[in-house]
Design an enzyme around this catalytic site. Structure first.
Site, PDB file in Angstrom:
ATOM      1  N   ASP A 292       0.860  -1.187   0.000  1.00 17.85           N
ATOM      2  CA  ASP A 292       0.000   0.000   0.000  1.00 17.85           C
ATOM      3  C   ASP A 292       0.890   1.229   0.000  1.00 17.85           C
ATOM      4  O   ASP A 292       1.701   1.412   0.910  1.00 17.85           O
ATOM      5  CB  ASP A 292      -0.903  -0.016   1.238  1.00 17.85           C
ATOM      6  CG  ASP A 292      -2.068   0.961   1.146  1.00 17.85           C
ATOM      7  OD1 ASP A 292      -1.934   1.993   0.456  1.00 17.85           O
ATOM      8  OD2 ASP A 292      -3.111   0.690   1.783  1.00 17.85           O
ATOM      9  N   ARG A 294      -0.309   4.426  -0.196  1.00 12.55           N
ATOM     10  CA  ARG A 294      -1.106   5.617   0.104  1.00 12.55           C
ATOM     11  C   ARG A 294      -0.560   6.396   1.304  1.00 12.55           C
ATOM     12  O   ARG A 294       0.142   5.845   2.145  1.00 12.55           O
ATOM     13  CB  ARG A 294      -2.563   5.223   0.376  1.00 12.55           C
ATOM     14  CG  ARG A 294      -3.317   4.785  -0.856  1.00 12.55           C
ATOM     15  CD  ARG A 294      -4.709   4.289  -0.516  1.00 12.55           C
ATOM     16  NE  ARG A 294      -4.684   3.042   0.249  1.00 12.55           N
ATOM     17  CZ  ARG A 294      -5.764   2.358   0.605  1.00 12.55           C
ATOM     18  NH1 ARG A 294      -6.963   2.820   0.275  1.00 12.55           N
ATOM     19  NH2 ARG A 294      -5.666   1.233   1.284  1.00 12.55           N
TER      20      ARG A 294
END
Length: 360
Positions: A292, A294
């Protein structure tokens, strides 16, 4: 002088340059290099780089290097010596796993182990932040600063490639009646670094002194717009807006971090790898990304900007709770959001639970 670009502005300029296939220059004490993204490198620029440095280096993340069975001596990355006969096709094959199963043997690959890797690490941060494949061609040469001046190339230090907390400024807000959420307002926020804008959808009139029902929703073009069955993003977006209408108020933060932060093009590359039998985490790793990518600090910044300090968070992802708490937003309750299970995304959701810690 205020007319000169700041370090933050040069960082965003460097991202745009890399996407266009232009080199940028990284400078550190006693070292300098020309850097070009592997994805956008042309034969003409490769020839020019070789004229300056006979053997440039390809920097790969450790995930991608391990996929290629290349030795990793620098912890989070590998520096691969570029063979004399290699062209852009060979370099792209190192960067892009699309044909790995058909053409698994890319080597022999010579990983460098001597000398610092700071410039290479900064180069990979740059290409990642430009949402390109995380691989870069690096030509270390003391001529790099002079070449930057001569050719108008963007110059950065490794420290200037580090992503600090993004500051967001409000641009505009307007009333927006919505089918699922009723009356509301759409707020547009622009990051200080000139990157993509992020949005906040305010449902009803939330009390700033009470915990607000909130959702951090990462953009998903395929799920939110096209109704893709490969994920649960569209149903989660719709269910969150409906829940806010039922509660009388809420705020949905729509963060432009497509594909868990890797961008739509790389997300489609990951989908292609999933068609070959890899799960969502394995696909990201084969591309060279983390599970991930983000940055949920954006959510905390947006909430603070809108005057909220405590939330009831609609999420199945404990990482969002932890990041908001770290950003100074009190999460008084995690509200589960379990919707959108289909035959097509059952394996995807199982992987999110098993490997990413989602509470499903």
């Amino acid at each position: 002088m205020s007319l000169s670009p700041s370090a933050l502005e040069r960082l965003n300029r460097a991202r745009a340059d890399l996407r266009m296939g232009l080199p940028v220059v990284l400078e550190a004490p006693g070292a300098a290099a020309l850097v070009i993204a592997a994805e956008t490198l042309t034969e003409a620029r490769l020839t020019d780089l070789r004229a300056l440095v006979p053997q440039p280096v390809v920097a790969l993340t450790a995930h991608r290097a391990q996929t290629l069975k290349a030795r990793v001596y620098d912890g989070d990355l590998a520096r691969i010596a570029l063979p004399g006969e290699a062209g852009t096709g060979w370099i792209r094959a190192l960067a892009d796993p699309a044909d790995d199963l058909m053409k698994p043997l890319k080597g022999p690959l010579q990983s460098l182990r001597d000398g610092p890797a700071d410039l290479h690490r900064a180069a990979l941060r740059l290409v990642k932040s430009a949402q390109l494949l995380p691989a870069a061609l690096i030509a270390e040469t003391p001529q790099a600063p002079a070449l930057a001046i001569e050719h108008g190339l963007t110059r950065l230090t490794p420290d200037e490639t580090l992503a600090g907390e993004t500051r967001l400024a409000p641009v505009v807000a307007a009333r927006l009646p919505m089918r699922l959420a009723g009356a509301g307002r759409l707020h547009v926020f622009r990051p200080q670094d000139g990157g993509v804008e992020h949005y906040a959808i305010e449902v009803g009139r939330p009390d700033r002194q009470a915990p607000v029902l909130a959702r951090l929703h990462s953009a998903c073009f395929t799920g939110d717009v096209l109704g893709s069955l490969k994920c649960d993003c569209g149903p989660q977006l719709q269910a969150a807006l409906s829940a806010m209408q039922a509660a009388g108020s809420g705020v949905l933060l729509y963060l432009n971090q497509e594909g868990r932060g890797i961008g739509l093009a790389n997300k489609m590359r990951a989908y292609s790898l999933q068609d070959q039998g890899f799960d969502t985490v394995e696909a990201n790793h084969r591309l060279g990304f983390e599970d991930d990518e983000r940055d949920f600090r954006l959510g905390a910044e947006l909430l603070r900007r809108m005057g909220f300090s405590q939330v009831r968070l609609l999420t199945n992802n404990p990482a969002k709770v932890a990041m908001l708490e770290k950003g100074g937003i009190r999460v008084v309750e995690r509200v589960p959001l379990k919707v959108g299970l289909t035959n097509e995304n059952a394996a995807y959701l199982a992987t999110k639970a098993e490997k990413s810690g989602h509470l499903l």
